[in-house]
Every structure is written in C-alpha cells, then in structure tokens.
Scaffold this motif. Structure first.
Motif, PDB file in Angstrom:
ATOM      1  N   VAL A  66       0.851  -1.198   0.000  1.00  0.00           N
ATOM      2  CA  VAL A  66       0.000   0.000   0.000  1.00  0.00           C
ATOM      3  C   VAL A  66       0.885   1.245   0.000  1.00  0.00           C
ATOM      4  CG1 VAL A  66      -1.869   1.170   1.213  1.00  0.00           C
ATOM      5  CG2 VAL A  66      -1.634  -1.305   1.421  1.00  0.00           C
ATOM      6  N   PRO A  67       0.614   2.222  -0.885  1.00  0.00           N
ATOM      7  CA  PRO A  67       1.450   3.427  -0.909  1.00  0.00           C
ATOM      8  C   PRO A  67       1.402   4.243   0.377  1.00  0.00           C
ATOM      9  CG  PRO A  67       0.182   3.227  -2.936  1.00  0.00           C
ATOM     10  CD  PRO A  67      -0.353   2.204  -1.988  1.00  0.00           C
ATOM     11  N   ASN A  68       0.250   4.260   1.060  1.00  0.00           N
ATOM     12  CA  ASN A  68       0.118   5.073   2.276  1.00  0.00           C
ATOM     13  C   ASN A  68      -1.039   4.541   3.102  1.00  0.00           C
ATOM     14  OD1 ASN A  68      -0.068   6.983   4.272  1.00  0.00           O
ATOM     15  ND2 ASN A  68      -0.698   8.662   2.928  1.00  0.00           N
ATOM     16  N   ILE A  69      -0.756   3.725   4.084  1.00  0.00           N
ATOM     17  CA  ILE A  69      -1.822   3.082   4.862  1.00  0.00           C
ATOM     18  C   ILE A  69      -2.579   4.101   5.700  1.00  0.00           C
ATOM     19  CG2 ILE A  69      -0.394   2.562   6.874  1.00  0.00           C
ATOM     20  CD1 ILE A  69      -3.236   0.434   5.289  1.00  0.00           C
ATOM     21  N   CYS A  98       4.987   3.628   1.628  1.00  0.00           N
ATOM     22  CA  CYS A  98       5.203   5.083   1.653  1.00  0.00           C
ATOM     23  C   CYS A  98       5.634   5.599   0.276  1.00  0.00           C
ATOM     24  CB  CYS A  98       6.246   5.464   2.712  1.00  0.00           C
ATOM     25  SG  CYS A  98       5.801   4.955   4.379  1.00  0.00           S
ATOM     26  N   GLY A  99       5.235   4.888  -0.775  1.00  0.00           N
ATOM     27  CA  GLY A  99       5.591   5.300  -2.123  1.00  0.00           C
ATOM     28  C   GLY A  99       7.044   5.079  -2.479  1.00  0.00           C
ATOM     29  N   ASP A 100       7.779   4.365  -1.623  1.00  0.00           N
ATOM     30  CA  ASP A 100       9.209   4.155  -1.817  1.00  0.00           C
ATOM     31  C   ASP A 100       9.441   2.907  -2.667  1.00  0.00           C
ATOM     32  OD1 ASP A 100      12.100   4.728  -0.948  1.00  0.00           O
ATOM     33  OD2 ASP A 100      11.827   2.635  -0.349  1.00  0.00           O
ATOM     34  N   ARG A 101      10.180   3.046  -3.757  1.00  0.00           N
ATOM     35  CA  ARG A 101      10.395   1.939  -4.688  1.00  0.00           C
ATOM     36  C   ARG A 101      11.115   0.767  -4.020  1.00  0.00           C
ATOM     37  NH1 ARG A 101      10.468   1.644 -10.350  1.00  0.00           N
ATOM     38  NH2 ARG A 101      10.274   3.911 -10.507  1.00  0.00           N
ATOM     39  N   ALA A 102      12.101   1.055  -3.169  1.00  0.00           N
ATOM     40  CA  ALA A 102      12.846  -0.021  -2.510  1.00  0.00           C
ATOM     41  C   ALA A 102      11.929  -0.852  -1.614  1.00  0.00           C
ATOM     42  CB  ALA A 102      14.005   0.563  -1.702  1.00  0.00           C
ATOM     43  N   GLU A 104       8.679  -1.205  -2.049  1.00  0.00           N
ATOM     44  CA  GLU A 104       7.828  -1.968  -2.957  1.00  0.00           C
ATOM     45  C   GLU A 104       8.524  -3.252  -3.389  1.00  0.00           C
ATOM     46  OE1 GLU A 104       5.776   2.043  -4.948  1.00  0.00           O
ATOM     47  OE2 GLU A 104       7.007   0.690  -6.168  1.00  0.00           O
ATOM     48  N   GLU A 105       9.812  -3.147  -3.695  1.00  0.00           N
ATOM     49  CA  GLU A 105      10.561  -4.321  -4.140  1.00  0.00           C
ATOM     50  C   GLU A 105      10.707  -5.353  -3.025  1.00  0.00           C
ATOM     51  OE1 GLU A 105      11.421  -4.986  -7.145  1.00  0.00           O
ATOM     52  OE2 GLU A 105      10.889  -3.045  -8.005  1.00  0.00           O
ATOM     53  N   ARG A 106      10.945  -4.878  -1.802  1.00  0.00           N
ATOM     54  CA  ARG A 106      11.115  -5.825  -0.689  1.00  0.00           C
ATOM     55  C   ARG A 106       9.845  -6.629  -0.453  1.00  0.00           C
ATOM     56  NH1 ARG A 106      14.274  -1.702   1.677  1.00  0.00           N
ATOM     57  NH2 ARG A 106      12.560  -0.950   2.969  1.00  0.00           N
ATOM     58  N   TYR A 107       8.711  -5.963  -0.475  1.00  0.00           N
ATOM     59  CA  TYR A 107       7.460  -6.697  -0.237  1.00  0.00           C
ATOM     60  C   TYR A 107       7.137  -7.628  -1.404  1.00  0.00           C
ATOM     61  CZ  TYR A 107       6.627  -3.788   3.841  1.00  0.00           C
ATOM     62  OH  TYR A 107       6.741  -3.188   5.066  1.00  0.00           O
ATOM     63  N   ALA A 108       7.388  -7.163  -2.632  1.00  0.00           N
ATOM     64  CA  ALA A 108       7.118  -8.014  -3.793  1.00  0.00           C
ATOM     65  C   ALA A 108       8.023  -9.235  -3.825  1.00  0.00           C
ATOM     66  CB  ALA A 108       7.281  -7.201  -5.079  1.00  0.00           C
ATOM     67  N   SER A 109       9.240  -9.097  -3.315  1.00  0.00           N
ATOM     68  CA  SER A 109      10.188 -10.227  -3.338  1.00  0.00           C
ATOM     69  C   SER A 109       9.731 -11.373  -2.443  1.00  0.00           C
ATOM     70  CB  SER A 109      11.583  -9.755  -2.915  1.00  0.00           C
ATOM     71  OG  SER A 109      11.603  -9.400  -1.530  1.00  0.00           O
ATOM     72  N   MET A 110       8.792 -11.122  -1.548  1.00  0.00           N
ATOM     73  CA  MET A 110       8.269 -12.190  -0.696  1.00  0.00           C
ATOM     74  C   MET A 110       7.554 -13.261  -1.515  1.00  0.00           C
ATOM     75  SD  MET A 110       6.836  -9.920   2.506  1.00  0.00           S
ATOM     76  CE  MET A 110       6.555 -11.319   3.584  1.00  0.00           C
ATOM     77  N   PHE A 121      -0.917  -5.282  -5.270  1.00  0.00           N
ATOM     78  CA  PHE A 121      -0.253  -3.994  -5.050  1.00  0.00           C
ATOM     79  C   PHE A 121      -1.201  -2.869  -5.427  1.00  0.00           C
ATOM     80  CE2 PHE A 121       0.773  -5.164  -9.369  1.00  0.00           C
ATOM     81  CZ  PHE A 121       0.915  -3.994 -10.093  1.00  0.00           C
ATOM     82  N   LEU A 122      -1.244  -1.853  -4.566  1.00  0.00           N
ATOM     83  CA  LEU A 122      -2.166  -0.731  -4.743  1.00  0.00           C
ATOM     84  C   LEU A 122      -1.487   0.483  -5.356  1.00  0.00           C
ATOM     85  CD1 LEU A 122      -3.809  -2.629  -2.980  1.00  0.00           C
ATOM     86  CD2 LEU A 122      -4.560  -0.685  -1.623  1.00  0.00           C
ATOM     87  N   GLY A 123      -0.215   0.359  -5.672  1.00  0.00           N
ATOM     88  CA  GLY A 123       0.501   1.441  -6.338  1.00  0.00           C
ATOM     89  C   GLY A 123       0.409   1.305  -7.847  1.00  0.00           C
TER      90      GLY A 123
END
Length: 350
Positions: A66-69, A98-102, A104-110, A121-123
């Motif tokens: 989420v970009p901003n919970i 928080c809109g941070d690309r890094a 986003e990558e960490r959560y997607a890598s799960m 993903f909501l971004g």
C-alpha cells in the motif's frame, strides 16, 4: 543419480524449466518439454519428493503493498481484501511502502522467496522483483493490481473508470457556471492521475471560455492546502477540483485561512468519498469509489489465480457516483441585496 543441475545442463535449459516440466508442464512449449523429458529419462533423474513438497506447499498468506496506509482510501480497500482473505483461509501480510520503490521491491520479493502465495499492489508500478514471474506465467501469475489501471502492467486489476468519473465532475462544475477552475492532481507518473486529468480536460475541450490551471503533487492534505494557496494567489479560481478527498480537505483549510467562504466564494470538489468527507464543513462534494468492493474483488481475483481457476487477464471496472453535498455551488449571481441566486438543479445530498 543425476541432479537437477545436471539435467538442466544436458537439456540446455534452466533448473526452473526442469521444475516446470515436472510440476506444470502446460506452461512449457511442447518442443522444449519433450527434449527435457528425454534427458530426464536418459539420466534417470528422480525429483526429491521432500523438496518438491516444499516448492508446491502453499503458505496461506498473501502480500498487500500500500502506498500510504494512513490514507483512508487505501485502508478501506485493505479492509475488503482482509475480509475476503480471511473467509477463504488466508492471512494478509500488509506492507506500507510510503511510495518508496525499494520498499515496494522488498514486499514483492516475498512472492519469489515463497513467503507468500500472491501479491496485491495498490501502487502504479509493477515491482521489478515480479517482472520475470509476469513475463513467464502471464495471466497465471498470482499478482493483481487494485485502484490503478494500465494494461501495460500485464496483470489483472480492479478499478473504476477514472477518466469518465473526472469528466463527469468537471462537467458538473462547468454547468454551474464555473469557467476559472483550478485542478489539483496527484503525481502524473501515476496512470490514475493521468486518466483523471484527461477526463477533466475532455470535459472542457470544446469550451473556449473555460480556463483551467493544473498543479500536481502527492495526494495529501498538505498538498491540497499548499496548492490551493498557490491557486488563490495566482489565478483566483471560482472552483478547485482535487483528485482526492484528502487534498480537498486541505483546500477547505486553505480557504478558511484566506477568509474565503466555500462554496459562496470558491467551490471545492474532491474524489473518493472517504468516510470523513460527509462530516467536514461544508460537507464535501466528491466522486464515490466503491473502496471495499475494490478490495474484495481484487482478493477474489488473486485467490482464483492461486487456485488455477483463471487463465486470462481480467480488468474489472466498478461503478462510481458523483455525490453532491455542500462544498460545490454555482458561481454567485448577486442580486440587489447581495444574496446568491442558487441553482436548484444541483441539489445536495442530505
């Protein structure tokens, strides 16, 4: 006995392709599948049943980034996802990027590390960590986007028609006599912001008397406040159209700071219809998105993919509604007593 690496070298493919031939042969081209199977038979390769079990066992978890919970718009969507997941025996791992690309990558890598069975993903960005999965598995990749809509992402999605919704909102302002309108958008790298802006501009494309001033920033209250002050200082609009309710709440605060009345001096229109929109003063006119339903349907799509019930991309467009309250009115027409002549056709929701 041969190992999977030896089989892969002999067949001139990757170990992942060997696994797919054994576990999901329908995903492998026939010519490649037959060649790999010949090598497997020739070398007498037998997969390790324990390792295979680990690879195929589901975790019972899905990741939601989420970009901003803190934004109520996203939290309402997450609630829909959570309720659907729980009903189907899944837990939700929630990541606030928080809109941070890094992040986003960490959560997607799960997903790749098998800590989760799927990703919502909501971004607006498809994380690099799952691009290979999407490229390899196509619509069968357990990845769904909610809120944004861009076919180029290559994943199923749930959204509203943002272009049409913004066009409807802008037409309402024009019909009330507004010709000098400020538009406050989110970052234009987002398809959502671009679609809404296109809809707004389409609404006045043939209106030579309309003057539109566009300013962009993030979807926050602070941005709405600051950019409304900027509009008031530069072009003095009679209406401000904000691309989120939080921005619109900031706009209302800016008007109060300038001692301008809403809607008597300046009308304000939001977007989303978060819970607080009806309780601010004046109650906010806005476009209602079915946030809970967006979350529910996104989760249903993902669970169908995980269960291999879906083999094609699905783009689900849900209905929206312009909700008329008190923050928008006609351009004031002053009578002899200075009172505004209100347009009764634009009746606020009680």
């Amino acid at each position: 006995m041969a190992t999977i690496l030896e089989v892969a070298r002999a067949a001139k493919v990757s170990p992942a392709t060997i696994s797919r031939v054994l576990l999901r042969p329908e995903l492998v081209a026939e010519k490649t599948r037959l060649r790999v199977q010949e090598v497997i038979d020739a070398l007498g390769y037998k997969p390790n049943p324990t390792a295979a079990s680990l690879r195929t066992t589901r975790t019972g978890k899905i990741v939601v980034s989420v970009p901003n919970i803190a934004n109520p718009f996203f939290s309402n969507i997450v609630r829909g996802i959570e309720e659907c997941a729980q009903k189907n025996g899944y837990s939700v791992l929630l990541g606030d990027t928080c809109g941070d690309r890094a992040r986003e990558e960490r959560y997607a890598s799960m997903l790749g590390s098998r800590e989760a069975d799927g990703l919502i993903f909501l971004g607006h960005r498809l994380p690099d960590a799952v691009r290979d999965t999407v490229s390899r598995d196509g619509p069968k990749a357990p990845i769904v986007n909610a809120c944004e809509f861009s076919p180029s992402l290559g994943v199923s999605s749930v959204h509203i028609d943002n272009q049409l919704a913004a066009k409807t909102a802008m037409e309402a302002l024009y019909d009330l006599g507004h010709r000098n309108i400020g538009v406050i958008t989110g970052y234009l790298e987002s398809p959502l912001s671009r679609d809404r802006l296109k809809g707004a501009m389409d609404a006045i494309a043939q209106k030579s008397d309309a003057r539109i001033t566009v300013l962009s920033d993030n979807f926050s209250i602070e941005s709405g406040y600051r950019l409304t002050l900027e509009l008031a200082d530069s072009v003095q609009p009679t209406a401000v159209f904000c691309f989120s309710d939080e921005m619109a709440i900031g706009a209302l605060a800016a008007l109060r700071a300038l001692k301008l009345r809403c809607p008597e001096d300046v009308s304000v229109m939001g977007f989303d219809d978060i819970d607080i929109a009806r309780y601010v003063y004046p109650a906010l006119t806005t476009t209602r998105q079915p946030m809970h339903s967006i979350g529910t349907l996104a989760a249903e799509l993902l669970l169908d993919i995980i269960a291999q019930k879906q083999s094609e991309l699905r783009f689900v467009t849900l209905p929206h509604k312009l909700v008329v309250r008190r923050s928008v009115g006609p351009v004031p027409l002053r009578g002899k007593d200075g009172a505004s002549a209100l347009n009764g056709s634009f009746a606020p929701e009680v």
